[in-house]
Design a protein around this motif. Structure first.
Motif, mmCIF file in Angstrom:
data_model
loop_
_atom_site.group_PDB
_atom_site.id
_atom_site.type_symbol
_atom_site.label_atom_id
_atom_site.label_comp_id
_atom_site.label_asym_id
_atom_site.label_seq_id
_atom_site.Cartn_x
_atom_site.Cartn_y
_atom_site.Cartn_z
ATOM 1 N N ASN A 1 -7.422 9.133 -3.093
ATOM 2 C CA ASN A 1 -8.050 9.245 -4.412
ATOM 3 C C ASN A 1 -9.553 8.992 -4.339
ATOM 4 O O ASN A 1 -10.334 9.694 -4.980
ATOM 5 N N ALA A 2 -9.969 7.998 -3.546
ATOM 6 C CA ALA A 2 -11.405 7.710 -3.396
ATOM 7 C C ALA A 2 -12.112 8.889 -2.719
ATOM 8 O O ALA A 2 -13.231 9.259 -3.106
ATOM 9 N N TRP A 3 -11.457 9.470 -1.723
ATOM 10 C CA TRP A 3 -12.043 10.623 -1.022
ATOM 11 C C TRP A 3 -12.209 11.797 -1.986
ATOM 12 O O TRP A 3 -13.258 12.453 -2.005
ATOM 13 N N LEU A 4 -11.185 12.052 -2.797
ATOM 14 C CA LEU A 4 -11.271 13.135 -3.791
ATOM 15 C C LEU A 4 -12.351 12.843 -4.820
ATOM 16 O O LEU A 4 -13.114 13.742 -5.204
ATOM 17 N N ARG B 1 0.845 -1.181 0.000
ATOM 18 C CA ARG B 1 0.000 0.000 0.000
ATOM 19 C C ARG B 1 0.886 1.237 0.000
ATOM 20 O O ARG B 1 1.831 1.324 0.771
ATOM 21 N N GLU B 2 0.573 2.199 -0.869
ATOM 22 C CA GLU B 2 1.337 3.445 -0.887
ATOM 23 C C GLU B 2 0.789 4.356 0.207
ATOM 24 O O GLU B 2 -0.367 4.775 0.155
ATOM 25 N N LEU B 3 1.620 4.653 1.189
ATOM 26 C CA LEU B 3 1.235 5.540 2.278
ATOM 27 C C LEU B 3 1.869 6.900 2.057
ATOM 28 O O LEU B 3 3.085 7.023 1.929
ATOM 29 N N VAL B 4 1.030 7.923 2.019
ATOM 30 C CA VAL B 4 1.477 9.277 1.715
ATOM 31 C C VAL B 4 1.613 10.054 3.024
ATOM 32 O O VAL B 4 0.667 10.100 3.819
ATOM 33 N N PRO B 5 2.770 10.674 3.274
ATOM 34 C CA PRO B 5 2.920 11.494 4.479
ATOM 35 C C PRO B 5 1.923 12.663 4.472
ATOM 36 O O PRO B 5 1.554 13.186 3.412
ATOM 37 N N LEU B 6 1.502 13.062 5.650
ATOM 38 C CA LEU B 6 0.497 14.120 5.756
ATOM 39 C C LEU B 6 0.955 15.411 5.095
ATOM 40 O O LEU B 6 0.150 16.110 4.477
ATOM 41 N N ALA B 7 2.237 15.743 5.184
ATOM 42 C CA ALA B 7 2.730 16.978 4.556
ATOM 43 C C ALA B 7 2.492 16.956 3.049
ATOM 44 O O ALA B 7 2.143 17.988 2.453
ATOM 45 N N VAL B 8 2.644 15.790 2.431
ATOM 46 C CA VAL B 8 2.406 15.668 0.989
ATOM 47 C C VAL B 8 0.913 15.796 0.692
ATOM 48 O O VAL B 8 0.511 16.456 -0.272
ATOM 49 N N VAL B 9 0.086 15.190 1.534
ATOM 50 C CA VAL B 9 -1.376 15.296 1.362
ATOM 51 C C VAL B 9 -1.795 16.759 1.461
ATOM 52 O O VAL B 9 -2.571 17.254 0.633
ATOM 53 N N LEU B 10 -1.275 17.472 2.467
ATOM 54 C CA LEU B 10 -1.635 18.882 2.637
ATOM 55 C C LEU B 10 -1.197 19.707 1.433
ATOM 56 O O LEU B 10 -1.919 20.609 0.998
ATOM 57 N N ALA B 11 -0.028 19.381 0.880
ATOM 58 C CA ALA B 11 0.447 20.101 -0.306
ATOM 59 C C ALA B 11 -0.460 19.826 -1.502
ATOM 60 O O ALA B 11 -0.777 20.737 -2.274
#
Length: 97
Positions: A85-88, A33-43
């Motif tokens: 991606n599903a949330w978006l 599973r690709e886990l994205v750090p929160l800082a990247v999500v916020l960006a």
């Protein structure tokens, strides 16, 4: 000349390796599973002026409208790429709406 002697403790033959291939099937344990750090999500959720503020994301979490997060034992937050991606995708609106 004496004949060569065999060792008294010969090495046992190597055991055949067990087949661990999944032959076309996938399981939750074998899929990374690709886990994205929160800082990247916020960006990614930010705009041309910068990243989404962490306080806004925390507010969304309290209200239950943020994407699902995974809290690691060290306290850091990650978001699975598929969940983000599903949330978006769930927020896509018809232009006429």
């Amino acid at each position: 000349m004496p004949a060569p002697t065999t060792p008294t403790n010969p090495k046992p033959p190597a055991r055949p390796r067990r087949d661990t291939s999944t032959s076309g099937t996938t399981s939750a344990r074998t899929v990374k599973r690709e886990l994205v750090p929160l800082a990247v999500v916020l960006a990614e959720l930010g705009d041309e002026h910068g990243s989404l503020p962490r306080a806004t994301f925390d507010s969304w979490r309290r209200r239950g409208v943020a994407p699902k997060v995974i809290k690691l034992p060290n306290g850091h937050l990650r978001v699975a790429r598929d969940d983000l991606n599903a949330w978006l995708d769930g927020r896509i609106q018809n232009p006429a709406a």
